[in-house]
Design a protein around this motif. Structure first.
Motif, PDB file in Angstrom:
ATOM      1  N   GLU A  47      28.386  29.054 -75.746  1.00  0.00           N
ATOM      2  CA  GLU A  47      27.995  29.444 -74.543  1.00  0.00           C
ATOM      3  C   GLU A  47      28.144  31.467 -75.041  1.00  0.00           C
ATOM      4  OE1 GLU A  47      28.880  30.316 -70.461  1.00  0.00           O
ATOM      5  OE2 GLU A  47      29.848  28.693 -70.726  1.00  0.00           O
ATOM      6  N   TYR A  48      28.698  31.802 -75.825  1.00  0.00           N
ATOM      7  CA  TYR A  48      29.130  33.353 -76.274  1.00  0.00           C
ATOM      8  C   TYR A  48      28.601  33.630 -77.549  1.00  0.00           C
ATOM      9  CZ  TYR A  48      30.964  33.387 -71.372  1.00  0.00           C
ATOM     10  OH  TYR A  48      31.317  32.809 -70.318  1.00  0.00           O
ATOM     11  N   LEU A  49      28.509  32.334 -78.668  1.00  0.00           N
ATOM     12  CA  LEU A  49      27.245  32.559 -79.520  1.00  0.00           C
ATOM     13  C   LEU A  49      26.550  33.586 -79.571  1.00  0.00           C
ATOM     14  CD1 LEU A  49      26.945  28.825 -81.009  1.00  0.00           C
ATOM     15  CD2 LEU A  49      28.897  30.057 -81.695  1.00  0.00           C
ATOM     16  N   GLU A  50      26.644  34.570 -80.092  1.00  0.00           N
ATOM     17  CA  GLU A  50      25.378  35.425 -80.754  1.00  0.00           C
ATOM     18  C   GLU A  50      25.837  37.033 -80.031  1.00  0.00           C
ATOM     19  OE1 GLU A  50      23.404  35.109 -83.623  1.00  0.00           O
ATOM     20  OE2 GLU A  50      23.887  33.137 -83.714  1.00  0.00           O
ATOM     21  N   GLU A  51      26.830  36.702 -79.025  1.00  0.00           N
ATOM     22  CA  GLU A  51      27.871  37.608 -78.388  1.00  0.00           C
ATOM     23  C   GLU A  51      28.605  38.291 -79.072  1.00  0.00           C
ATOM     24  OE1 GLU A  51      25.830  38.457 -75.340  1.00  0.00           O
ATOM     25  OE2 GLU A  51      24.710  37.176 -75.258  1.00  0.00           O
ATOM     26  N   THR A  52      28.230  40.087 -78.935  1.00  0.00           N
ATOM     27  CA  THR A  52      29.345  40.774 -79.394  1.00  0.00           C
ATOM     28  C   THR A  52      30.955  40.119 -78.153  1.00  0.00           C
ATOM     29  OG1 THR A  52      28.581  42.576 -80.004  1.00  0.00           O
ATOM     30  CG2 THR A  52      30.227  42.595 -80.000  1.00  0.00           C
ATOM     31  N   VAL A  53      31.722  39.812 -79.129  1.00  0.00           N
ATOM     32  CA  VAL A  53      32.927  39.860 -78.426  1.00  0.00           C
ATOM     33  C   VAL A  53      34.340  40.359 -78.893  1.00  0.00           C
ATOM     34  CG1 VAL A  53      32.209  37.388 -77.820  1.00  0.00           C
ATOM     35  CG2 VAL A  53      33.065  37.257 -80.386  1.00  0.00           C
ATOM     36  N   LEU A  54      34.799  40.262 -78.522  1.00  0.00           N
ATOM     37  CA  LEU A  54      36.344  41.237 -78.866  1.00  0.00           C
ATOM     38  C   LEU A  54      37.970  40.345 -78.850  1.00  0.00           C
ATOM     39  CD1 LEU A  54      38.414  44.332 -77.960  1.00  0.00           C
ATOM     40  CD2 LEU A  54      39.389  42.634 -77.393  1.00  0.00           C
ATOM     41  N   VAL A  55      38.248  39.992 -80.349  1.00  0.00           N
ATOM     42  CA  VAL A  55      39.129  39.403 -80.163  1.00  0.00           C
ATOM     43  C   VAL A  55      40.439  39.398 -80.016  1.00  0.00           C
ATOM     44  CG1 VAL A  55      40.381  37.164 -81.581  1.00  0.00           C
ATOM     45  CG2 VAL A  55      37.231  37.407 -81.523  1.00  0.00           C
ATOM     46  N   LEU A  56      41.522  39.053 -79.452  1.00  0.00           N
ATOM     47  CA  LEU A  56      42.590  39.739 -79.548  1.00  0.00           C
ATOM     48  C   LEU A  56      43.766  38.465 -80.743  1.00  0.00           C
ATOM     49  CD1 LEU A  56      43.502  40.872 -76.249  1.00  0.00           C
ATOM     50  CD2 LEU A  56      43.481  41.918 -78.636  1.00  0.00           C
ATOM     51  N   THR A  57      44.638  38.117 -81.267  1.00  0.00           N
ATOM     52  CA  THR A  57      44.763  37.857 -82.360  1.00  0.00           C
ATOM     53  C   THR A  57      47.042  37.770 -81.658  1.00  0.00           C
ATOM     54  OG1 THR A  57      45.027  39.393 -84.634  1.00  0.00           O
ATOM     55  CG2 THR A  57      43.566  37.977 -83.580  1.00  0.00           C
ATOM     56  N   VAL A  58      47.309  36.751 -82.587  1.00  0.00           N
ATOM     57  CA  VAL A  58      48.924  36.753 -82.258  1.00  0.00           C
ATOM     58  C   VAL A  58      49.540  37.719 -82.807  1.00  0.00           C
ATOM     59  CG1 VAL A  58      48.758  34.274 -81.271  1.00  0.00           C
ATOM     60  CG2 VAL A  58      49.464  34.484 -83.974  1.00  0.00           C
ATOM     61  N   ASP A  59      49.120  38.312 -83.481  1.00  0.00           N
ATOM     62  CA  ASP A  59      49.750  39.055 -84.755  1.00  0.00           C
ATOM     63  C   ASP A  59      49.352  40.786 -84.042  1.00  0.00           C
ATOM     64  OD1 ASP A  59      46.911  39.554 -85.914  1.00  0.00           O
ATOM     65  OD2 ASP A  59      47.836  39.303 -88.251  1.00  0.00           O
ATOM     66  N   GLY A  60      48.545  40.805 -82.678  1.00  0.00           N
ATOM     67  CA  GLY A  60      48.268  41.447 -82.146  1.00  0.00           C
ATOM     68  C   GLY A  60      47.094  42.780 -82.590  1.00  0.00           C
ATOM     69  N   ARG A  61      46.703  41.640 -83.801  1.00  0.00           N
ATOM     70  CA  ARG A  61      45.576  42.398 -83.844  1.00  0.00           C
ATOM     71  C   ARG A  61      43.959  42.620 -82.867  1.00  0.00           C
ATOM     72  NH1 ARG A  61      44.074  40.149 -89.116  1.00  0.00           N
ATOM     73  NH2 ARG A  61      42.857  42.316 -89.581  1.00  0.00           N
ATOM     74  N   SER A  62      42.937  43.274 -82.384  1.00  0.00           N
ATOM     75  CA  SER A  62      42.228  43.817 -81.549  1.00  0.00           C
ATOM     76  C   SER A  62      40.894  43.553 -82.906  1.00  0.00           C
ATOM     77  CB  SER A  62      41.997  44.786 -81.554  1.00  0.00           C
ATOM     78  OG  SER A  62      40.586  44.863 -80.076  1.00  0.00           O
ATOM     79  N   ILE A  63      40.837  42.452 -83.111  1.00  0.00           N
ATOM     80  CA  ILE A  63      38.890  42.431 -83.680  1.00  0.00           C
ATOM     81  C   ILE A  63      38.237  42.075 -82.999  1.00  0.00           C
ATOM     82  CG2 ILE A  63      37.644  40.982 -85.360  1.00  0.00           C
ATOM     83  CD1 ILE A  63      40.935  40.661 -86.439  1.00  0.00           C
ATOM     84  N   LEU A 106      43.926  32.392 -81.809  1.00  0.00           N
ATOM     85  CA  LEU A 106      43.769  33.295 -80.635  1.00  0.00           C
ATOM     86  C   LEU A 106      44.986  33.637 -80.295  1.00  0.00           C
ATOM     87  CD1 LEU A 106      40.043  31.700 -81.328  1.00  0.00           C
ATOM     88  CD2 LEU A 106      40.513  34.092 -82.086  1.00  0.00           C
ATOM     89  N   VAL A 107      44.660  35.081 -79.376  1.00  0.00           N
ATOM     90  CA  VAL A 107      45.215  35.151 -77.656  1.00  0.00           C
ATOM     91  C   VAL A 107      44.342  35.164 -77.229  1.00  0.00           C
ATOM     92  CG1 VAL A 107      46.400  36.520 -76.307  1.00  0.00           C
ATOM     93  CG2 VAL A 107      46.894  36.287 -78.647  1.00  0.00           C
ATOM     94  N   ALA A 108      43.095  35.103 -77.063  1.00  0.00           N
ATOM     95  CA  ALA A 108      41.758  35.880 -75.745  1.00  0.00           C
ATOM     96  C   ALA A 108      40.517  36.302 -76.529  1.00  0.00           C
ATOM     97  CB  ALA A 108      42.827  36.524 -75.099  1.00  0.00           C
ATOM     98  N   VAL A 109      39.885  35.923 -76.072  1.00  0.00           N
ATOM     99  CA  VAL A 109      38.068  35.931 -76.920  1.00  0.00           C
ATOM    100  C   VAL A 109      37.520  36.511 -75.936  1.00  0.00           C
ATOM    101  CG1 VAL A 109      36.219  34.958 -77.439  1.00  0.00           C
ATOM    102  CG2 VAL A 109      38.166  34.120 -78.609  1.00  0.00           C
TER     103      VAL A 109
END
Length: 135
Positions: A47-63, A106-109
């Motif tokens: 349901e969030y396709l085509e939306e801008t998201v922030l992804v937190l990864t297991v290695d601590g990155r913020s994308i 992935l940790v969180a989207v």
């Protein structure tokens, strides 16, 4: 919407226009079998396709990027993505472009409120980089 929960524990919150859409707590809060895990997570993210998201990864990155695709393994595709690197002298932006992130990283989207996000002065925010997730 009412189903969004602010991500407070990571230091990113509603003040900066970032909301948690999906975290491992959401995924594991309901019983599932290995055959339904991927499809449940995939349907939550679709349901969030085509939306801008922030992804937190297991290695601590913020994308940050536009969510373009997700599959049954929760691998996600971001378009026009960039990494926000938090430092003691502000936030550096590293362009990534079209980017694939494996689901097991992935940790969180979270959905990004682009209007609020554009008002944040990231150069005035200083922080230590997030540490990798330890199993």
């Amino acid at each position: 919407g009412d189903n969004l929960v602010a991500v407070g524990s990571s230091g990113i919150n509603a003040e900066y226009g970032v909301f948690c859409l999906l975290s491992f707590q959401d995924i594991f809060s309901q019983p599932f079998t290995s055959s339904t895990q991927g499809s449940t997570t995939m349907s939550l993210l679709e349901e969030y396709l085509e939306e801008t998201v922030l992804v937190l990864t297991v290695d601590g990155r913020s994308i940050v990027g536009k969510l373009r695709g997700v599959d049954q393994y929760t691998n996600i595709i971001l378009q026009g993505s960039y990494e926000r690197v938090f430092t003691g002298s502000g936030v550096e932006v590293m362009p990534l472009g079209l980017y694939l992130i494996r689901g097991d990283n992935l940790v969180a989207v979270g959905e990004v409120d682009e209007q609020l996000d554009s008002q944040v002065d990231y150069q005035s925010i200083t922080a230590k980089q997030m540490k990798p997730l330890v199993h």
